[in-house]
Design a protein around this motif. Sequence first.
Motif, mmCIF file in Angstrom:
data_model
loop_
_atom_site.group_PDB
_atom_site.id
_atom_site.type_symbol
_atom_site.label_atom_id
_atom_site.label_comp_id
_atom_site.label_asym_id
_atom_site.label_seq_id
_atom_site.Cartn_x
_atom_site.Cartn_y
_atom_site.Cartn_z
ATOM 1 N N ASP A 74 -18.078 11.459 -12.673
ATOM 2 C CA ASP A 74 -18.255 12.061 -11.234
ATOM 3 C C ASP A 74 -17.058 12.655 -10.691
ATOM 4 N N GLY A 75 -16.154 13.124 -11.582
ATOM 5 C CA GLY A 75 -15.042 13.902 -11.449
ATOM 6 C C GLY A 75 -14.137 13.217 -10.725
ATOM 7 N N LEU A 76 -13.821 11.850 -10.687
ATOM 8 C CA LEU A 76 -12.925 10.876 -9.832
ATOM 9 C C LEU A 76 -12.128 10.277 -10.860
ATOM 10 N N GLU A 77 -11.138 9.494 -10.243
ATOM 11 C CA GLU A 77 -10.232 8.863 -11.126
ATOM 12 C C GLU A 77 -10.057 7.438 -10.784
ATOM 13 N N LEU A 78 -9.710 6.442 -11.648
ATOM 14 C CA LEU A 78 -9.496 5.348 -11.204
ATOM 15 C C LEU A 78 -8.264 5.007 -10.772
ATOM 16 N N ILE A 79 -8.100 4.990 -9.316
ATOM 17 C CA ILE A 79 -6.756 4.965 -8.637
ATOM 18 C C ILE A 79 -5.990 3.485 -8.796
ATOM 19 N N GLY A 80 -6.553 2.670 -8.660
ATOM 20 C CA GLY A 80 -6.031 1.195 -8.648
ATOM 21 C C GLY A 80 -6.891 0.038 -8.821
ATOM 22 N N ILE A 81 -6.129 -1.030 -8.599
ATOM 23 C CA ILE A 81 -6.838 -2.274 -8.840
ATOM 24 C C ILE A 81 -6.556 -3.209 -7.446
ATOM 25 N N PHE A 82 -7.447 -3.818 -6.952
ATOM 26 C CA PHE A 82 -7.366 -4.891 -5.797
ATOM 27 C C PHE A 82 -7.558 -6.164 -6.179
ATOM 28 N N HIS A 83 -6.978 -7.219 -5.493
ATOM 29 C CA HIS A 83 -7.352 -8.431 -5.584
ATOM 30 C C HIS A 83 -6.957 -9.119 -4.422
ATOM 31 N N SER A 84 -7.408 -10.420 -4.200
ATOM 32 C CA SER A 84 -7.231 -11.068 -2.911
ATOM 33 C C SER A 84 -6.194 -12.357 -3.178
ATOM 34 N N HIS A 85 -5.554 -12.666 -2.082
ATOM 35 C CA HIS A 85 -4.574 -13.954 -2.192
ATOM 36 C C HIS A 85 -5.209 -15.013 -0.921
ATOM 37 N N PRO A 86 -6.051 -15.874 -1.407
ATOM 38 C CA PRO A 86 -6.544 -16.736 -0.403
ATOM 39 C C PRO A 86 -5.465 -17.621 0.120
ATOM 40 N N ASP A 87 -5.661 -17.757 1.376
ATOM 41 C CA ASP A 87 -4.585 -18.676 2.235
ATOM 42 C C ASP A 87 -3.150 -18.421 1.799
ATOM 43 N N CYS A 88 -2.940 -16.944 1.676
ATOM 44 C CA CYS A 88 -1.455 -16.598 1.107
ATOM 45 C C CYS A 88 -1.135 -15.362 1.436
ATOM 46 N N ASP A 89 0.018 -14.861 1.658
ATOM 47 C CA ASP A 89 0.379 -13.591 1.994
ATOM 48 C C ASP A 89 -0.115 -12.668 1.166
ATOM 49 N N ALA A 90 -0.024 -11.286 1.475
ATOM 50 C CA ALA A 90 -0.355 -10.224 0.674
ATOM 51 C C ALA A 90 0.888 -9.627 -0.048
ATOM 52 N N TYR A 91 1.517 -10.659 -0.827
ATOM 53 C CA TYR A 91 2.770 -10.261 -1.543
ATOM 54 C C TYR A 91 2.542 -9.777 -3.194
ATOM 55 N N PHE A 92 3.620 -9.216 -3.701
ATOM 56 C CA PHE A 92 3.259 -9.109 -5.077
ATOM 57 C C PHE A 92 4.045 -9.991 -6.055
ATOM 58 N N SER A 93 3.275 -11.012 -6.578
ATOM 59 C CA SER A 93 3.829 -12.227 -7.105
ATOM 60 C C SER A 93 4.191 -11.836 -8.721
ATOM 61 N N GLN A 94 5.067 -12.889 -9.130
ATOM 62 C CA GLN A 94 5.656 -12.615 -10.369
ATOM 63 C C GLN A 94 4.342 -12.544 -11.493
ATOM 64 N N THR A 95 3.246 -13.026 -11.552
ATOM 65 C CA THR A 95 2.128 -13.039 -12.222
ATOM 66 C C THR A 95 1.588 -11.582 -12.160
ATOM 67 N N ASP A 96 1.557 -11.144 -10.831
ATOM 68 C CA ASP A 96 0.992 -9.767 -10.531
ATOM 69 C C ASP A 96 1.691 -8.834 -11.332
ATOM 70 N N LEU A 97 2.938 -8.881 -11.052
ATOM 71 C CA LEU A 97 3.911 -8.125 -12.022
ATOM 72 C C LEU A 97 3.740 -8.022 -13.239
ATOM 73 N N GLN A 98 3.595 -9.246 -13.937
ATOM 74 C CA GLN A 98 3.504 -9.384 -15.312
ATOM 75 C C GLN A 98 2.205 -8.813 -15.896
ATOM 76 N N ASN A 99 1.337 -8.864 -15.028
ATOM 77 C CA ASN A 99 -0.217 -8.249 -15.484
ATOM 78 C C ASN A 99 -0.304 -6.789 -14.983
ATOM 79 N N SER A 100 0.969 -6.153 -14.223
ATOM 80 C CA SER A 100 0.763 -4.664 -13.789
ATOM 81 C C SER A 100 0.799 -3.559 -14.815
ATOM 82 N N CYS A 101 0.228 -2.398 -14.349
ATOM 83 C CA CYS A 101 0.362 -1.155 -15.076
ATOM 84 C C CYS A 101 0.882 -0.173 -14.079
ATOM 85 N N PRO A 102 1.990 0.598 -14.520
ATOM 86 C CA PRO A 102 2.935 1.329 -13.756
ATOM 87 C C PRO A 102 1.950 2.634 -13.102
#
Length: 138
Positions: A74-102
């Motif tokens: 469709d001429g678009l790009e995959l810009i990013g990934i979203f996920h939720s933190h249930p009953d927790c603040d929206a910070y970037f956890s160590q696990t999130d960092l380990q599974n990330s792509c720059p």
Amino acid sequence: MIKIESGAWDVMVSHARQQFPNECCGVMIGSAGDGVKTITRALAMENAYQGGQEDRYEIRPEDLLRADRDARKDGLELIGIFHSHPDCDAYFSQTDLQNSCPWYSFVVLSIKNGEFDHANSFLPNADQTAAEKEELVY
Ligand SMILES: [Zn+2]
């Protein structure tokens, strides 16, 4: 800066609320230019993590690949990934960092008592040692 249009934002928030108290996940699709990423479409995905999903998520590589291919068609790009933190603040956890792509933006939605609370976007570095906050507009 990442700007999420209301149609896409609604998909993200409702998916996060539906999956509560588990983490939800999905992808954000749109276009990028002049330092602004615009998300026009969000796709809810199944959390494929085998185990307790209240603090973990996993997107199947084949789901990610398909979303990327469909976006390009469709001429678009995959810009990013979203996920939720249930009953927790929206910070970037160590696990999130380990599974990330720059090359992706990572939006985290905080869902408290089943309702949307706040969100942040992060840009992880290539070494997966730190993630910078990115301005998020929704
Ligand atoms: Zn997380």
